[in-house]
Write an enzyme that holds these catalytic residues in place. Structure first.
Site, PDB file in Angstrom:
ATOM      1  N   GLU A 106       0.807  -1.221   0.000  1.00 29.25           N
ATOM      2  CA  GLU A 106       0.000   0.000   0.000  1.00 29.25           C
ATOM      3  C   GLU A 106       0.842   1.274   0.000  1.00 29.25           C
ATOM      4  OE1 GLU A 106      -0.824  -2.674   1.860  1.00 29.25           O
ATOM      5  OE2 GLU A 106      -2.763  -3.212   1.009  1.00 29.25           O
ATOM      6  N   HIS A 130     -11.661  -5.229   8.656  1.00 29.95           N
ATOM      7  CA  HIS A 130     -12.084  -5.107   7.256  1.00 29.95           C
ATOM      8  C   HIS A 130     -13.486  -4.515   7.124  1.00 29.95           C
ATOM      9  CE1 HIS A 130      -8.789  -8.008   6.848  1.00 29.95           C
ATOM     10  NE2 HIS A 130      -8.760  -7.740   5.574  1.00 29.95           N
TER      11      HIS A 130
END
Lengths: 347, 326
Positions: free
Chosen positions: B60, B129
């Site tokens: 990321e 998540h």
């Protein structure tokens, strides 16, 4: 020559004179390049000395990370770059900007926080940029610029031009996670990025031996097949020669290249660092025996450049730096209205 | 006019902008050949090829660093961070690098990029998540923050975000990907910073975002049918810029303010809006503003537990009714 700094400093018995004599033949720089290198390195040295003085006088506040001792790194790499190539670096950025041809007065006025500074006082020592000169900062978070430099290479690759991006970072930053993410991405996509580790031996107050399990940082990209070289960063000719190889590799579309340039910072990490983690003798020895500017002066002498020409450069540099310091003190304080500009294009 | 899912609207919006502007490049994890982990980017790789639709490693920081560097040179990258929770992995770029460039460079350099990310709960994915983290982005000067609730708004706001010269964090809601809506044909370009009054009403203003919008609308219908309470429902769509004019205008008519927020309670976007209304519309209020939020806890995985903590239609109806009756 091309003896690594570490190896050289370990060879305690050898005389300075002997080492200097050994240095001369391998430079590979033409006289004109040698003169330019001397001028640019001296400009950085004198600029930083002046910045240190102004800091001591309270005219510069906040952070101020001086580049003194490391001048041959950026000047050597710059000699290998061409029009349109891009540079990004950390917070120790004054030298990079001067080597790129940014105006000393604009840099110094940013240090003093005045409206004539490159960022009109909103950046400071660590955050200046020049879209004109291809300088993408000036970043304060250790290692962040490595991924950003990878992005510059990503853009070059996307556009299909032959420009090369150079991402400078210290040996301290080389242990950050995003560095390895970036190595993988650049190698995978064959991005034209030269990664330059400026190994000045101390990440803040911790020596490289105590911070990195890797003993040869030029091999840090080996897992991804990124070729690397160690370079004597006190020898501007050696830096230029290595950068030539790295830049040619990138321009040929072969992907990234890694240089570990072994250098030394004479001053503390920042102005507030008395550098008690190393001995005075260690610093003195580097200054006396391996100084990059002394080395070039010696080469100029050998090349038959007369003293008057060198003196002329010394005087010119002195004048530029004085003028920058005067400008940085005379330039008006930033307009408070600047606080609200360039946050977003529109509120 | 065609019926489109929210998920297909994402692909259509990206395609619309990539076809228009060769400087738009799209990168992220599993976005190309696999078509996206939520199947929101199916077909783009085939349409635009591997140079413009780039699958990246699971990195990321490298993704956002690459997007930022590219944007500084004038490209307009769309970077996907698969789950908004992962913004924490690359938060340096979100908080310190991307939003500060324009300011620190005195306007010389810009970061005209979009970070798309799947936000929110409802899929039983647990605490790492499922979060609603739009407030993480809202608190940072130099970012724009958008969260559409309908397929049509996905296309229009995504187009506006790509064309915007500032960095935009674009929150798509995971639980909305399968929902459908009418979308007109042809190019759609919306305006950032414009809220939409979806249902007019005289008795209460209900502000909502993303998944909370359909819940607020359903609650308003029940409040009307069962209690004769007419609530005005506003889809904020964009937190930065924030359409304060529409918010304050509505409160000046209804005199009551409710926010329906999926984010955990502390420092949720509603707290900021309540503060703005207290500053600028205090004398329009007939009662205390009420925030209906997820409690300040990590999100659980079990369906019964997750359903218990997000604001529901029942909870919205109950809170609005009791507040108005008090």
């Amino acid at each position: 020559m091309a003896k690594s700094v570490a190896a050289a400093s370990a060879a305690k018995g050898a005389s300075a004179a002997k080492r200097r004599t050994a240095k001369a033949p391998a430079t590979g720089l033409e006289t004109a390049q040698l003169l330019k290198a001397y001028r640019d390195m001296l400009l950085i040295r004198r600029f930083e000395e002046k910045a240190g003085q102004l800091y001591g006088m309270g005219l510069i506040g906040g952070f101020c990370h001086l580049y003194i001792g490391q001048e041959a790194v950026v000047v050597g790499v710059q000699l290998a770059l061409g029009e349109g190539d891009q540079v990004v670096t950390s917070y120790r950025d004054h030298g990079h900007m001067l080597a790129l041809g940014m105006q000393p007065r604009g840099v110094m006025a940013e240090l003093t926080g005045r409206s004539g500074g490159y960022s009109r006082g909103k950046g400071g020592s660590m955050h200046m940029f020049s879209s004109e000169k291809g300088f993408y900062g000036g970043h304060g978070i250790v290692g962040a610029q490595v991924s950003i430099g990878t992005g510059l290479g990503f853009a070059n690759h996307y556009r299909g031009n032959d420009r090369v991006a150079v991402a400078y970072f210290g040996e301290g930053a080389s242990n950050q996670g995003q560095v390895f993410e970036s190595f993988n991405l650049a190698a995978l996509m064959k991005l034209p990025v030269v990664y330059v580790i400026e190994n000045n031996r101390y990440g803040m107050g911790t020596s490289v031996e105590r911070a990195s399990a890797s003993r040869d940082l030029s091999k840090n990209g080996a897992a991804w097949g990124i070729p690397g070289q160690q370079v004597d960063g006190m020898d501007v000719g050696a830096v230029k020669a290595a950068a030539d190889v790295a830049v040619a590799h990138c321009r040929a579309g072969k992907g990234p290249y890694l240089l570990e340039v072994k250098t030394y910072r004479y001053r503390g990490h920042s102005m507030s660092d008395p550098a008690k983690y190393r001995t005075r003798e260690e610093v003195q020895k580097m200054r006396a025996e391996h100084d990059c500017i002394d080395g070039v002066r010696h080469l100029l002498e050998q090349a038959g450049i007369d003293e008057a020409r060198v003196k002329q450069i010394d005087d010119e540099v002195k004048q530029i730096v004085q003028e920058a310091a005067d400008f940085a003190q005379a330039s008006p304080e930033p307009d408070p209205a600047e606080l609200w500009t360039d946050v977003l294009v529109e509120g | 006019m065609a019926e489109l899912t929210y998920r297909d609207a994402v692909a259509r919006g990206i395609a619309q902008e990539m076809a228009r502007d060769p400087d738009v490049v799209f990168l992220g994890e599993d976005i190309g050949k696999p078509g996206g982990v939520f199947k929101a980017t199916v077909g783009l790789y085939e349409q635009f090829g591997p140079l413009r639709v780039r699958d990246t490693p699971i990195s990321e920081q490298a993704i956002l660093g690459a997007a930022m560097g590219a944007a500084m040179t004038g490209l307009k990258p769309i970077a996907e961070i698969m789950f908004s929770d992962f913004l924490a992995v690359c938060f340096d770029y979100i908080a310190n690098e991307i939003p500060k460039t324009r300011y620190m460079s005195n306007g010389q350099l810009k970061c005209p990029l979009v970070v798309r990310t799947a936000n929110g709960a409802g899929s039983r994915f647990g605490a790492q998540h499922s979060q609603s983290v739009e407030n993480w982005a809202m608190m940072i000067p130099g970012l724009k923050v958008v969260a559409p609730s309908t397929p049509r708004d996905v296309i229009g706001l995504l187009a506006a975000a790509v064309r915007d010269p500032d960095p935009v964090i674009f929150f798509e809601h995971k639980s909305l990907y399968a929902t459908k809506g009418e979308v007109e044909d042809g190019e759609i370009v919306d305006t950032l910073g414009t809220a939409k009054i979806l249902r007019p009403g005289a008795h209460a203003t209900i502000l909502a975002l993303a998944l909370m919008v359909p819940r607020a609308l359903a609650a308003a219908e029940r409040l009307s049918a069962e209690f004769g309470i007419e609530a005005e429902v506003i889809d904020l769509r964009s937190l930065v810029p924030l359409d304060t004019r529409t918010i304050l205008g509505s409160v000046s008519r209804t005199h009551r303010l409710f926010t329906v927020e999926e984010n955990p309670r502390l420092c949720g976007w509603g707290a900021e809006i309540v503060s703005i209304v207290a500053d600028e519309g205090f004398y329009d209020l007939d009662g205390p503003p009420v925030r209906i939020t997820t409690p300040h806890i990590p999100l659980p995985a079990a369906d019964v537990l997750e359903d218990m903590v997000l604001p529901t239609v029942e909870r919205i109806v109950d809170r609005v009714r009791k507040s108005l009756e008090a």
